[in-house]
Motif scaffolding. Structure first.
Motif, short mmCIF file in Angstrom:
data_model
loop_
_atom_site.label_atom_id
_atom_site.label_comp_id
_atom_site.label_asym_id
_atom_site.label_seq_id
_atom_site.Cartn_x
_atom_site.Cartn_y
_atom_site.Cartn_z
N ARG A 244 -2.66 1.38 -5.19
CA ARG A 244 -2.25 -0.01 -5.41
C ARG A 244 -3.41 -0.97 -5.18
N ILE A 245 -4.20 -0.73 -4.14
CA ILE A 245 -5.33 -1.60 -3.85
C ILE A 245 -6.36 -1.52 -4.97
N ARG A 246 -6.61 -0.32 -5.48
CA ARG A 246 -7.56 -0.18 -6.59
C ARG A 246 -7.08 -0.94 -7.83
N LEU A 247 -5.77 -0.91 -8.08
CA LEU A 247 -5.22 -1.67 -9.19
C LEU A 247 -5.41 -3.17 -8.98
N LEU A 248 -5.11 -3.64 -7.77
CA LEU A 248 -5.24 -5.07 -7.50
C LEU A 248 -6.69 -5.54 -7.65
N ARG A 249 -7.63 -4.72 -7.22
CA ARG A 249 -9.05 -5.08 -7.41
C ARG A 249 -9.38 -5.17 -8.90
N HIS A 250 -8.77 -4.28 -9.69
CA HIS A 250 -8.99 -4.30 -11.13
C HIS A 250 -8.34 -5.52 -11.77
N TYR A 251 -7.15 -5.88 -11.30
CA TYR A 251 -6.45 -7.04 -11.84
C TYR A 251 -7.14 -8.35 -11.50
N HIS A 252 -7.76 -8.42 -10.33
CA HIS A 252 -8.32 -9.67 -9.82
C HIS A 252 -9.80 -9.48 -9.45
N PRO A 253 -10.67 -9.21 -10.42
CA PRO A 253 -12.07 -8.91 -10.10
C PRO A 253 -12.84 -10.09 -9.52
N GLU A 254 -12.35 -11.32 -9.72
CA GLU A 254 -13.07 -12.47 -9.19
C GLU A 254 -12.85 -12.67 -7.69
N ARG A 255 -11.82 -12.05 -7.15
CA ARG A 255 -11.56 -12.24 -5.72
C ARG A 255 -12.60 -11.49 -4.89
N PRO A 256 -13.01 -12.05 -3.76
CA PRO A 256 -14.01 -11.38 -2.93
C PRO A 256 -13.49 -10.07 -2.36
N ALA A 257 -14.41 -9.16 -2.04
CA ALA A 257 -14.01 -7.84 -1.54
C ALA A 257 -13.18 -7.93 -0.28
N GLY A 258 -13.42 -8.96 0.55
CA GLY A 258 -12.68 -9.10 1.79
C GLY A 258 -11.39 -9.89 1.67
N ASP A 259 -10.95 -10.17 0.45
CA ASP A 259 -9.71 -10.93 0.25
C ASP A 259 -8.54 -10.21 0.93
N PRO A 260 -7.67 -10.95 1.62
CA PRO A 260 -6.52 -10.31 2.28
C PRO A 260 -5.64 -9.49 1.34
N LEU A 261 -5.65 -9.83 0.06
CA LEU A 261 -4.84 -9.09 -0.91
C LEU A 261 -5.22 -7.62 -0.94
N PHE A 262 -6.48 -7.30 -0.61
CA PHE A 262 -6.96 -5.93 -0.70
C PHE A 262 -6.92 -5.18 0.63
N ARG A 263 -6.38 -5.79 1.66
CA ARG A 263 -6.34 -5.12 2.96
C ARG A 263 -5.33 -3.98 2.95
N PHE A 264 -5.71 -2.86 3.56
CA PHE A 264 -4.84 -1.68 3.58
C PHE A 264 -3.53 -1.97 4.30
N ASP A 265 -3.59 -2.76 5.38
CA ASP A 265 -2.37 -3.02 6.14
C ASP A 265 -1.42 -3.97 5.42
N ARG A 266 -1.86 -4.55 4.30
CA ARG A 266 -0.98 -5.39 3.51
C ARG A 266 -0.49 -4.67 2.25
N SER A 267 -0.88 -3.42 2.10
CA SER A 267 -0.45 -2.64 0.96
C SER A 267 0.78 -1.81 1.34
N TYR A 268 1.35 -1.13 0.37
CA TYR A 268 2.55 -0.32 0.61
C TYR A 268 2.70 0.68 -0.52
N GLU A 269 3.54 1.68 -0.30
CA GLU A 269 3.80 2.69 -1.32
C GLU A 269 4.92 2.22 -2.25
#
Length: 322
Positions: A244-269
């Protein structure tokens, strides 16, 4: 005199007389061997069949396929309330504003096309989405507004195009509209409880007191069993947090690598479900959304979440494309 019954000898009587059972076994040895072999094969086949059946009901990993090219964008026009106050004009954008933005976008060489989507069309799409999610009442909380949707010729041109569009009257914000990896591969998503903010709010409603954190193996098994009980359920995938995180990085490439959207603890199955034919998605939502371990449910659409802007985040809807 014989009594009419053959005596089965276990070694007594005439020592020169071979016991009847032993003689019978010797005479039918080959047939007995075949029978025992067939019986063993049938038992093994039954056990193997059960194993294969259980294995066939295990979820598959995400398909090994390229992520879709991200070239769709939207210039969201100023709406009512909070959105209007975020705009320089401090008012809702008019149809004339929208037509002007559409015309400007059609002259930009970086864009292949541009189409104005009215507020009424936005309401129709949003209501259809929430109806399939089993929550049509959410339409009353949606930020409905017009927007101009466009298609980039190259994904890399997004930042430059967005910067110019933000200067136009009536434009609130410009965002990518992710093309969902799961569109065409699944019809319905069952997001499982994680450790993100929305999970901490929504998941305790349907879990035993004190149960927190990510969905447990027992909860996931119960959800999976309920999915397989849905009419027409054909294929089930389990998406990991990492995928899911890899997909979100692909969907939002302009967001910085440290964006909270990409944090593992904010992801889910997430379980992604494909049906063999047209499915009753509201019924599927009703059957699944209140199970312990379920964070939220949603239909899978190529255009993602209808409220594809930052004001939709954190209000129970997933980030667009998630």
């Amino acid at each position: 005199m014989s009594s009419g019954y053959e005596e089965i000898s276990f070694g007594g009587g005439d020592p020169d007389r071979e016991p009847w059972l032993q003689a019978w076994v010797r005479a039918h040895a080959r047939a007995l061997t075949v029978c025992f072999t067939v019986a063993a094969v049938l038992v093994a086949a039954g056990a193997g069949g059960r194993h294969l059946y259980e294995r066939s009901r295990e979820p598959l990993p995400p398909p090994d396929a390229p992520f879709p090219t991200q070239v769709r964008i939207a210039a969201h026009l100023c709406g009512l309330g909070a959105e209007a106050w975020a705009c320089r004009e401090r008012r809702e954008a008019t149809e004339a504003d929208g037509r002007a933005v559409e015309a400007r976008m059609r002259t930009m060489p970086e864009l292949a096309e541009a189409v104005l989507v009215s507020k009424e069309e936005d309401r129709r799409r949003t209501l259809a989405y929430y109806t399939d999610a089993g929550e049509p009442e959410k339409i009353e909380l949606a930020f409905l507004h017009a927007r101009v949707e466009g298609t980039l010729r190259r994904s890399a041109d997004f930042a430059a195009v967005a910067e110019r569009l933000r200067e136009l009257p009536g434009v609130n914000r410009v965002l990518r509209v992710p093309t969902d990896f799961w569109a065409g591969r699944a019809d319905f998503a069952v997001h499982l409880c994680g450790t993100d903010d929305w999970s901490r709010y929504a998941c305790p409603k349907h879990r035993p007191a004190g149960a927190t954190g990510s969905a447990s193996p027992v909860e996931k098994r119960a959800v999976l069993d309920r999915i397989w009980a849905l009419p027409g359920a054909e294929t089930v995938y389990l998406e990991s947090r990492d995928h899911r995180i890899r997909l979100l990085r692909h969907y939002h490439p302009e967001r910085p690598a440290g964006d909270p959207l990409f944090r593992f603890d904010r992801s889910y199955e997430t379980f992604y479900v494909r049906f063999s034919g047209p499915a009753d998605l509201p019924a599927a939502a009703a059957a699944l959304k209140s199970l312990p371990g379920v964070r939220s449910v949603a239909p899978v659409r190529a255009e993602g979440h209808p409220e594809g802007h930052s004001l939709a985040e954190g209000r129970g809807g997933d980030v667009v494309g998630s």
